[in-house]
Design an enzyme around this catalytic site. Structure first.
Site, short mmCIF file in Angstrom:
data_model
loop_
_atom_site.label_atom_id
_atom_site.label_comp_id
_atom_site.label_asym_id
_atom_site.label_seq_id
_atom_site.Cartn_x
_atom_site.Cartn_y
_atom_site.Cartn_z
NE ARG A 131 -3.83 -2.27 0.47
CZ ARG A 131 -3.62 -3.54 0.14
NH1 ARG A 131 -2.51 -3.89 -0.49
NH2 ARG A 131 -4.51 -4.46 0.42
CB SER A 157 -8.42 -1.45 4.70
OG SER A 157 -8.93 -2.64 4.20
CD GLU A 179 -5.39 0.78 2.62
OE1 GLU A 179 -5.24 -0.25 3.28
OE2 GLU A 179 -6.16 0.87 1.65
C1 LIG Z 1 -15.30 0.11 -0.17
C2 LIG Z 1 -13.84 0.30 -0.50
C3 LIG Z 1 -13.01 -0.80 -0.67
C4 LIG Z 1 -11.65 -0.64 -0.96
N1 LIG Z 1 -10.89 -1.75 -1.13
C5 LIG Z 1 -9.58 -1.63 -1.42
C6 LIG Z 1 -8.76 -2.79 -1.60
O1 LIG Z 1 -9.23 -3.92 -1.52
N2 LIG Z 1 -7.45 -2.61 -1.87
C7 LIG Z 1 -6.91 -1.37 -1.99
O2 LIG Z 1 -5.70 -1.29 -2.24
N3 LIG Z 1 -7.65 -0.25 -1.84
C8 LIG Z 1 -8.97 -0.36 -1.55
N4 LIG Z 1 -9.73 0.77 -1.38
C9 LIG Z 1 -9.11 2.10 -1.51
C10 LIG Z 1 -9.29 2.77 -2.89
O3 LIG Z 1 -10.32 2.17 -3.60
C11 LIG Z 1 -8.01 2.70 -3.72
O4 LIG Z 1 -6.93 3.26 -3.02
C12 LIG Z 1 -8.17 3.42 -5.07
O5 LIG Z 1 -7.03 3.19 -5.86
C13 LIG Z 1 -8.36 4.93 -4.93
O6 LIG Z 1 -8.74 5.43 -6.18
P1 LIG Z 1 -9.42 6.83 -6.35
O7 LIG Z 1 -9.48 7.14 -7.80
O8 LIG Z 1 -10.73 6.87 -5.63
O9 LIG Z 1 -8.36 7.78 -5.63
P2 LIG Z 1 -8.63 9.11 -4.78
O10 LIG Z 1 -9.27 8.75 -3.48
O11 LIG Z 1 -9.32 10.11 -5.62
O12 LIG Z 1 -7.15 9.60 -4.51
C14 LIG Z 1 -6.32 8.89 -3.63
C15 LIG Z 1 -4.92 9.52 -3.68
O13 LIG Z 1 -4.39 9.37 -4.98
C16 LIG Z 1 -4.14 10.64 -5.58
N5 LIG Z 1 -4.53 10.52 -6.98
C17 LIG Z 1 -5.71 10.09 -7.48
N6 LIG Z 1 -5.67 10.05 -8.82
C18 LIG Z 1 -4.45 10.49 -9.18
C19 LIG Z 1 -3.80 10.70 -10.44
N7 LIG Z 1 -4.39 10.45 -11.61
N8 LIG Z 1 -2.54 11.20 -10.42
C20 LIG Z 1 -1.90 11.47 -9.25
N9 LIG Z 1 -2.46 11.30 -8.05
C21 LIG Z 1 -3.72 10.80 -8.02
C22 LIG Z 1 -4.96 11.64 -4.81
O14 LIG Z 1 -4.39 12.93 -4.84
C23 LIG Z 1 -4.94 11.03 -3.43
O15 LIG Z 1 -3.73 11.37 -2.80
C24 LIG Z 1 -11.11 0.64 -1.09
C25 LIG Z 1 -11.94 1.77 -0.94
C26 LIG Z 1 -13.29 1.60 -0.66
C27 LIG Z 1 -14.17 2.81 -0.53
#
Ligand SMILES: Cc1cc2nc3c(=O)[nH]c(=O)nc-3n(C[C@H](O)[C@H](O)[C@H](O)COP(=O)(O)OP(=O)(O)OC[C@H]3O[C@@H](n4cnc5c(N)ncnc54)[C@H](O)[C@@H]3O)c2cc1C
Length: 338
Positions: A166, A238, A334
């Protein structure tokens, strides 16, 4: 290129916790050219910037006095293929689960264990998403990004991304500096199932020789049964990483706490189940204001309604204190915190 600059922008539908935070400004970034143009846009010069994908891994603790950059760069295609693997490129704004489903539908397995993780392709490398026995870094080839301050384009290979559990360069030295615009994955043609994870193995019991689609379906079913639906009960998955301790520290802990749930690591260290530690401290179902620990999944903090990001952080701090006091283990958050 002139992009629309939105003002007093609600982030309510842009974070899966459902916090009612606002950004002073926002822009939708739908192309690499738009990302490059940000550095010379006088309207946002010297303004703090927040790159947002699906908002599923962020805790908005306050309004954002800057410009939220919402990444919507789409597109997915096979860019190369040899005897060993497919190379597939996807735009950063593509929905992650939709992309995984697309690869399978086109006969290119390898990402099925990561089905149903919310968010975008562009955010997947940020914390090297992982689930059910697979980390994205294992299927990663390279990514393209734009440096926000200069507008310069840069490619990052796997070594430059420094993926960990992570974790990546983009959560450390590269934090907040780049907008990832696309990611290239390498999916090996010699596919082998990853079905050792107990929940997935159970869901696959009926299948004699599970294929990638069966694993995809099993992962989706297990996740739907175990995790709260963020569209109903706001959350970010998480909330804490599973802490990794040395074999010696683990033996000491196990003598005191024989029931401790753990997973041995290839390097001899031991990963502790953070959810178990939190549960033992009696936090399951408890909360502060509208922020609470989920009543079935102690690792998931939820917005029961009307919670603020600050309350979620207060709750997280209280949990961390209790776990440290009882087990001597320091939990690490996380999601990214604003
Ligand atoms: C119900 C649920 C279950 C989940 N299960 C998992 C799991 O099993 N495993 C896991 O690893 N994660 C899990 N996550 C966490 C999450 O889904 C991941 O971390 C996902 O990759 C985040 O994507 P996002 O586009 O929503 O990012 P955001 O929340 O929009 O951004 C997260 C971070 O990334 C940065 N960011 C986003 N996009 C970019 C980009 N294009 N360029 C540069 N920086 C960027 C943002 O600035 C921020 O710092 C879960 C979340 C939820 C709500």
């Amino acid at each position: 290129m002139s992009l629309q600059l939105l003002s007093d922008f609600s982030l309510l539908v842009h974070n899966t916790f459902g916090f009612d935070a606002r950004a002073r400004h926002a822009m939708h970034i739908d192309s690499v050219d738009a990302a490059v143009a940000l550095a010379t846009d006088p309207r946002i010069a010297n303004m703090p910037q927040l790159v947002l994908g699906g908002g599923s891994n962020i805790v908005l603790t306050r309004d954002f006095d800057g410009v939220a950059l919402i990444v919507g760069i789409t597109g997915k295609r096979v860019i190369d293929e040899d005897d060993d693997a497919w190379l597939i490129e996807a735009g950063a704004g593509e929905n992650w689960h939709g992309f995984v489903a697309w690869t399978l539908a086109h006969g290119m397995p390898g990402l099925e264990n990561l089905a149903l993780i919310p968010g975008t392709v562009g955010a997947a490398p940020i914390q090297n998403i992982g689930a059910y026995g697979l980390e994205m870094g294992e299927r990663f080839e390279r990514l393209s990004a734009v440096e926000l301050a200069t507008g310069e384009r840069a490619d990052f290979d796997r070594a430059a991304c420094a993926f960990g559990y992570r974790d990546s360069f983009f959560k450390r030295a590269g934090r907040g500096r780049f907008m990832i615009t696309s990611v290239v994955f390498r999916l090996p043609k010699a596919w082998t199932p990853r079905a050792d994870y107990a929940d997935v193995a159970r869901a696959l019991e009926a299948a004699a020789k599970p294929d990638a689609k069966a694993i995809f379906d099993a992962v989706v079913a297990v996740r739907r049964a175990k995790l709260p639906d963020w569209t109903v009960l706001g959350n970010a998955g998480s909330f804490f990483k599973n802490p990794v301790v040395s074999a010696t520290a683990f033996e000491t802990l196990k003598q005191r706490e024989p029931g401790v749930v753990s997973y041995s690591q290839a390097d001899g260290q031991v990963k502790l189940a953070a959810g178990w530690l939190i549960d033992q401290c009696g936090w399951k179902g408890r909360g502060i204001g509208g922020a609470a620990v989920h009543d079935r999944q102690a690792l998931v903090l939820v917005n029961r309604g009307g919670a603020t990001g600050a309350q979620v952080l207060e709750l997280a701090e209280a949990i961390k204190r209790d776990v440290l006091a009882r087990f001597g283990v320091d939990l690490e958050m996380e999601p990214v915190c604003l």
